[in-house]
Design a protein around this motif. Sequence first.
Motif: not given
Length: 744
Positions: A118-144
């Motif tokens: 599953y995916d994650y997001a980087r949460t910085y000490w300033t409070g800013r959160s950024v999702r994993n930039v490679l999240a597209a690899h977790l596409d649920e299309a195709g065989p389960e």
Amino acid sequence: MPRFSVIVPAFRVQAYLHACLDSVLAQSFKDYEIVVVDDCSPDACGPIADEYARRDPRVTALHLPRNIGLGPARNAGMGRATGDYLIFLDGDDTLLPDALQTIADRIDATGEPDVLMYDYARTYWTGRSVRNVLAAHLDEAGPERFRLTDRPELLQLLMVVWNKAYRRAFVEAEGFTFPPGYYEDTPWTYPVLMSADSIAVLDAVCVSYRQRRRGNILSTTSEKHFDVFDQYDRVFAFIDSRPELALWRPVMFRRMLDHFSALFASRDRLPPHSRAAFFRRATASCRRYRTPGAPVPRRALLRHGLLRLGARRTYQALSGAQRLSGRLRRGAAAVRRAVRGAALRAHYRIQLRLPLRPRDAVFATRGGSGYAGSPAAIEAKVRELVPGVRTAWICRPLDAHTVPTGTRHLAPGTFAHGAALARSAYLVNDGPFDRGLVKRRGQILLQTHEGTPLRTVGTDLLDRPAAARGTDFDELLRSVDTWDFSLSANPHSTLVRERAYPSAYTTLEYGSPRNDVYHRTGPAEVARLRQTLGIPQGATALLYAPVPRDYRRVQRPPLDLERLVRVLGPQFVVLARAPRPAGPGGGHRAPHPRIIDVSAHRSVETTALASDALITDYASLMFDYVNLDRPVVLHLDDIEAYEAARGTYFDITAFPPGIVARSQDELFDIFGTDHWRGSRSAQLRAAFRARFCPYDDGYAAERVVRRVFLGETDGLPLPVPSAARRTPAALPAQDGAGAAAVGG
């Protein structure tokens, strides 16, 4: 036996351990155990673990007699685990709300795979959160379920232990354990993925990966980074012990070179005196395990070759040259931006000295988005009623296609944009114009606003820092002082804004031009809109439009839409217009066939016209939607927290536009019993419409144009028919469920 064992190693994380454990205990899914492993931490991690164990029987505090490191501490936690699946969570990270439920649902849907990623997001000490930039690899299309050979691109994801759930029986059968030392995830994750008979993916953010300002182990300068060589020795030993895994040897060799290169390039990990020794060890590992065959990006070919050859000085010289080249490119780009900015400011000052163009009018919406809202309704009416006018619309190039033919498109930050702001006689916006705008004598600025305010706005936010989010109130008031006219939809809006935006402008209490479409659209056009959005014939379409929460760093939909459509049955579809997430909770999920995502649709009025009813919470859309005389249901499960953070101008539960649900289950009951469209719903809607839509009759834009652009005052505002005599847009006649969708 619990479904999950959540293993939390703890060492020097006393400042974060409470948040970590609270994030697990607050999960909606309750079938789990937590094993907190106190790795002989010198701070308060041990007492914190004991405190949670006393409070909740699902928490076990395991105290190690001596510090053994992160990997062995995880092993100790696995020894106490009894769950079907193992989930590892570092003591300074957190689970997102509903993460365990989401993981459990995906495990069930995919037939209990050996590993779920599953995916994650980087949460910085300033409070800013950024999702994993490679999240597209977790596409649920195709065989389960699949093996790694079917989707080798998953190896590009961060190879850590905590973004996966592992079937405990699989882990125990394979005998997987963590080694000591730094980079202990490496000889765990690669062998686990290569060995798994079944892998599944979950395209949703489940973990908030804290990026600490200081104190992250892998960011410290230490010779312990040499442990990476031992970890790759273990990976290749595992591959060599299983001939069927030989196909992964070239891939692991390439991954190893990338890892070594990244470590050597890092300026803060290796002590200066040990860099040469690290390079020699890296070269020796490269020669020992060299296995060509995996593709290497062109930009990495030379770096990998020098590493294999042991050419450290050449490698360092090349790296230094690349860094210098990068700095020069960035410097040149900064110079170009500065020069262009100076030229734009000079051009604007020159344009301010030239005569106004009395027939020019500029329109825009907040953020420079596409053609929509009250400014769009007024612009269209200006072209209809004011002869000789030249209109222009400010928006980003990607939204230029929304601007109608005959209206000029202006891209922000261009010379044409600056000239238009400086010389146009009329400026219309529902938000602020450019910060550097200079209001000229003779210019007329009309502020249309974005809707009727329920939430606190303007200077009323001075004592609400969570909602204000660093608002520059001096700049806000400077902008307010440029307004000539402030458009108001109702007496409530007038009273609120004249206090929240104090200045000398004239209020036009004429109604909301963006609501004109609700009174001027016929059933045939509504039918076309429903077809365009993909609403099945005979279906009941519920528009779901929540607002962001100021008190939440991570934005997630408050309502489980998949559960909603399951409860309601096949005759319902949901038009989901969720706010753009400000954090990692914006994770995309594979679409449900009866959930239509309309978040990117430029016109909320279009989606409202196409729907049979509205579900919202605190959105100003409710004030507009009642013009359609269709049911509204409010889902207010967090109203106390919302009002504490943002504040509201009146108690929406005491005077709602429809039925109020205080929980998700209550909302399901309201729809299950048809209470959402009953007589009580109609009574509440009528009272709300009478209070907040007294002037909305389809002619608000005309009233504005006649007053502001044509200077007419006699006979304005135009007579407004009573609510009983107004005819809002009707839904097309349908067979089946949709025909009775808005009864009562």
